[in-house]
Write an enzyme that holds these catalytic residues in place. Structure first.
Site, PDB file in Angstrom:
ATOM      1  N   ASN A   1      19.109  -3.686  32.035  1.00 43.03           N
ATOM      2  CA  ASN A   1      19.994  -3.936  31.741  1.00 43.03           C
ATOM      3  C   ASN A   1      21.169  -2.824  31.893  1.00 43.03           C
ATOM      4  O   ASN A   1      21.178  -1.879  31.147  1.00 43.03           O
ATOM      5  CB  ASN A   1      20.226  -4.011  30.398  1.00 43.03           C
ATOM      6  CG  ASN A   1      20.912  -5.138  30.016  1.00 43.03           C
ATOM      7  OD1 ASN A   1      22.066  -5.114  30.930  1.00 43.03           O
ATOM      8  ND2 ASN A   1      21.107  -5.088  28.741  1.00 43.03           N
ATOM      9  N   TRP A   2      21.598  -2.875  33.433  1.00 43.58           N
ATOM     10  CA  TRP A   2      22.812  -2.416  33.275  1.00 43.58           C
ATOM     11  C   TRP A   2      24.248  -2.077  32.320  1.00 43.58           C
ATOM     12  O   TRP A   2      25.134  -1.038  31.954  1.00 43.58           O
ATOM     13  CB  TRP A   2      23.441  -1.772  34.515  1.00 43.58           C
ATOM     14  CG  TRP A   2      22.649  -1.751  36.085  1.00 43.58           C
ATOM     15  CD1 TRP A   2      21.383  -1.534  35.574  1.00 43.58           C
ATOM     16  CD2 TRP A   2      22.718  -1.305  37.062  1.00 43.58           C
ATOM     17  NE1 TRP A   2      21.139  -0.742  37.331  1.00 43.58           N
ATOM     18  CE2 TRP A   2      21.977  -1.363  38.237  1.00 43.58           C
ATOM     19  CE3 TRP A   2      24.053  -1.648  37.491  1.00 43.58           C
ATOM     20  CZ2 TRP A   2      21.691  -1.042  39.619  1.00 43.58           C
ATOM     21  CZ3 TRP A   2      23.958  -1.546  39.339  1.00 43.58           C
ATOM     22  CH2 TRP A   2      23.383  -1.275  40.114  1.00 43.58           C
ATOM     23  N   LYS A   3      24.761  -2.989  31.461  1.00 39.72           N
ATOM     24  CA  LYS A   3      25.213  -2.711  30.270  1.00 39.72           C
ATOM     25  C   LYS A   3      26.971  -2.642  31.085  1.00 39.72           C
ATOM     26  O   LYS A   3      26.575  -3.106  32.998  1.00 39.72           O
ATOM     27  CB  LYS A   3      24.876  -2.071  29.670  1.00 39.72           C
ATOM     28  CG  LYS A   3      23.520  -2.820  29.052  1.00 39.72           C
ATOM     29  CD  LYS A   3      23.814  -2.225  27.864  1.00 39.72           C
ATOM     30  CE  LYS A   3      21.901  -2.314  27.317  1.00 39.72           C
ATOM     31  NZ  LYS A   3      21.396  -2.054  25.765  1.00 39.72           N
TER      32      LYS A   3
ATOM     33  N   HIS B   1      21.889 -11.518  24.590  1.00 37.94           N
ATOM     34  CA  HIS B   1      21.882  -9.871  24.386  1.00 37.94           C
ATOM     35  C   HIS B   1      22.005  -9.581  23.741  1.00 37.94           C
ATOM     36  O   HIS B   1      22.950 -10.423  22.474  1.00 37.94           O
ATOM     37  CB  HIS B   1      21.647  -9.374  25.310  1.00 37.94           C
ATOM     38  CG  HIS B   1      21.514  -8.190  25.083  1.00 37.94           C
ATOM     39  ND1 HIS B   1      22.375  -7.238  24.395  1.00 37.94           N
ATOM     40  CD2 HIS B   1      20.365  -7.272  26.035  1.00 37.94           C
ATOM     41  CE1 HIS B   1      22.049  -5.958  24.120  1.00 37.94           C
ATOM     42  NE2 HIS B   1      20.979  -5.895  25.259  1.00 37.94           N
TER      43      HIS B   1
ATOM     44  N   GLU C   1      23.688  -7.702  21.770  1.00 40.74           N
ATOM     45  CA  GLU C   1      25.070  -7.298  21.754  1.00 40.74           C
ATOM     46  C   GLU C   1      25.589  -8.432  22.457  1.00 40.74           C
ATOM     47  O   GLU C   1      27.543  -8.375  21.061  1.00 40.74           O
ATOM     48  CB  GLU C   1      25.303  -6.206  22.976  1.00 40.74           C
ATOM     49  CG  GLU C   1      24.845  -4.865  22.544  1.00 40.74           C
ATOM     50  CD  GLU C   1      24.168  -3.884  24.109  1.00 40.74           C
ATOM     51  OE1 GLU C   1      24.834  -4.383  25.133  1.00 40.74           O
ATOM     52  OE2 GLU C   1      23.096  -3.179  23.521  1.00 40.74           O
TER      53      GLU C   1
ATOM     54  N   GLU D   1      13.404  -7.413  22.012  1.00 43.22           N
ATOM     55  CA  GLU D   1      14.145  -6.228  22.075  1.00 43.22           C
ATOM     56  C   GLU D   1      15.092  -6.229  20.679  1.00 43.22           C
ATOM     57  O   GLU D   1      16.172  -6.564  20.490  1.00 43.22           O
ATOM     58  CB  GLU D   1      15.802  -6.381  22.519  1.00 43.22           C
ATOM     59  CG  GLU D   1      15.370  -7.009  23.860  1.00 43.22           C
ATOM     60  CD  GLU D   1      16.337  -6.166  24.969  1.00 43.22           C
ATOM     61  OE1 GLU D   1      16.212  -5.322  25.142  1.00 43.22           O
ATOM     62  OE2 GLU D   1      17.853  -6.550  24.782  1.00 43.22           O
TER      63      GLU D   1
ATOM     64  N   GLY E   1      18.891   1.662  22.219  1.00 40.98           N
ATOM     65  CA  GLY E   1      20.282   2.398  22.400  1.00 40.98           C
ATOM     66  C   GLY E   1      19.867   3.621  21.686  1.00 40.98           C
ATOM     67  O   GLY E   1      20.614   4.199  21.924  1.00 40.98           O
TER      68      GLY E   1
ATOM     69  N   SER F   1      14.947   0.723  24.397  1.00 42.96           N
ATOM     70  CA  SER F   1      14.671   2.505  24.217  1.00 42.96           C
ATOM     71  C   SER F   1      13.014   2.920  25.016  1.00 42.96           C
ATOM     72  O   SER F   1      12.574   3.671  25.007  1.00 42.96           O
ATOM     73  CB  SER F   1      14.668   3.428  22.740  1.00 42.96           C
ATOM     74  OG  SER F   1      15.974   3.280  22.484  1.00 42.96           O
TER      75      SER F   1
ATOM     76  N   GLY G   1      17.305  -0.346  28.848  1.00 45.05           N
ATOM     77  CA  GLY G   1      19.262  -0.462  29.705  1.00 45.05           C
ATOM     78  C   GLY G   1      19.144   1.345  29.765  1.00 45.05           C
ATOM     79  O   GLY G   1      19.192   1.491  30.892  1.00 45.05           O
ATOM     80  N   GLY G   2      20.061   2.027  28.836  1.00 45.09           N
ATOM     81  CA  GLY G   2      19.608   3.644  29.489  1.00 45.09           C
ATOM     82  C   GLY G   2      18.747   4.156  30.484  1.00 45.09           C
ATOM     83  O   GLY G   2      19.472   4.320  31.844  1.00 45.09           O
TER      84      GLY G   2
HETATM   85  P1  PGA Z   1      17.903   0.176  25.551  1.00 46.44           P
HETATM   86  O1  PGA Z   1      18.419  -1.024  25.833  1.00 46.44           O
HETATM   87  O2  PGA Z   1      16.606   0.588  26.357  1.00 46.44           O
HETATM   88  O3  PGA Z   1      18.959   1.401  26.604  1.00 46.44           O
HETATM   89  O4  PGA Z   1      17.279   0.758  24.569  1.00 46.44           O
HETATM   90  C1  PGA Z   1      17.847  -2.116  26.412  1.00 46.44           C
HETATM   91  C2  PGA Z   1      18.568  -3.421  26.252  1.00 46.44           C
HETATM   92  O5  PGA Z   1      19.459  -3.519  25.207  1.00 46.44           O
HETATM   93  O6  PGA Z   1      18.611  -4.365  27.311  1.00 46.44           O
END
Ligand code: PGA
Length: 251
Positions: free
Chosen positions: A10-12, A96, A98, A168, A174, A214, A235-236
């Site tokens: 997930n590149w966000k 998600h 967010e 999640e 994050g 994470s 994500g990251g």
């Molecule tokens: P993260 O994000 O790996 O940076 O914690 C995961 C996500 O939000 O899908």
């Protein structure tokens, strides 16, 4: 039916075209995707048509991060699931945390989006998970139950075996704090049990449940080693070719 294993990045809202292109080129050089594993990248919307070219000649799949509940019409700023299909997306994240916390997305919207995607032949990756407050108050299972329940209420039965879920925990996204593999496995087992009650054994056994929050090159192998964890939503660590490649190699 064997469950699909998926590692999705997930590149966000990150990466400009040149950066995305370089990342995918590096990934293509580094990764060997094993049988039974789907590797997916989910760039932000404007990069999706470019990314279709970048992944050409590889087995990397394309996903989006969000979509509309409707197929077409007066919905300024939204993206139609039909367009995602035409642009080559096989997957799309929905719900998600967010989207839920920053953009007011509620369980009903999440369920409608999942249905809209399924009707276009796109696999929804439905994200769910509790906040830290909910975990500390001991209400996390109720929260998760409500989130998962809403999806089965709104998705037609013919689509049930095509749903993918991603656990999640909001406190792990994050933050560098990962749920331990055992903690994640326990939630996945709980959710599979609830799916069994809601939709029956066949659906429960066919449903892939990914873990996200994470996940990184160091903890991926342990997380993937748990019997109920069918893949990762990253994500990251999906923004760095070496890290994402290492995660894929952990499968
Ligand atoms: P993260 O994000 O790996 O940076 O914690 C995961 C996500 O939000 O899908």
């Amino acid at each position: 039916m064997a469950r699909k294993s998926i590692i999705a990045g997930n590149w966000k809202m990150n990466l400009l075209p040149s950066e995305g292109e370089t990342l995918v080129a590096e990934l293509k050089e580094r990764i060997r995707i094993k049988e039974n594993l789907e590797v997916v990248i989910c760039p932000q919307m404007a990069l999706v048509p470019l990314a279709l070219d970048w992944i050409y000649d590889s087995s990397i799949q394309l996903g989006a991060q969000n979509c509309a509940t409707e197929r077409a019409g007066a919905f300024t700023g939204e993206t139609s699931p039909e367009l995602l299909k035409v642009l080559g997306c096989r997957y799309c994240l929905v719900g998600h945390s967010e989207r839920r916390s920053l953009f007011g997305e509620v369980d009903t919207t999440v369920g409608l989006k999942a249905q809209a995607l399924l009707s276009m032949g796109i696999t929804p990756v439905v994200c769910f998970g509790e906040t830290l407050d909910q975990r500390e108050a001991g209400t996390h299972l109720t929260t998760i139950d409500t989130q998962v329940n809403a999806v089965f209420k709104l998705v037609e039965q013919t689509g049930w075996t095509r749903l993918v879920f991603a656990y999640e925990p909001v406190w792990a996204i994050g933050t560098g704090k990962t749920a331990t593999p055992a903690q994640a496995n326990e939630i996945h087992r709980f959710v599979r049990g609830r799916i069994k009650e809601l939709a029956g054994d066949i659906v429960a056994n066919a449903t892939s449940i990914l873990y996200g929050g994470s996940a990184n090159a160091t903890n991926a192998a342990d997380l993937l080693g748990e019997p109920e964890i069918d893949g990762l939503l990253v994500g990251g660590a999906s923004l760095k070719a070496a890290d994402f490649a290492q995660i894929i190699a952990s499968f």
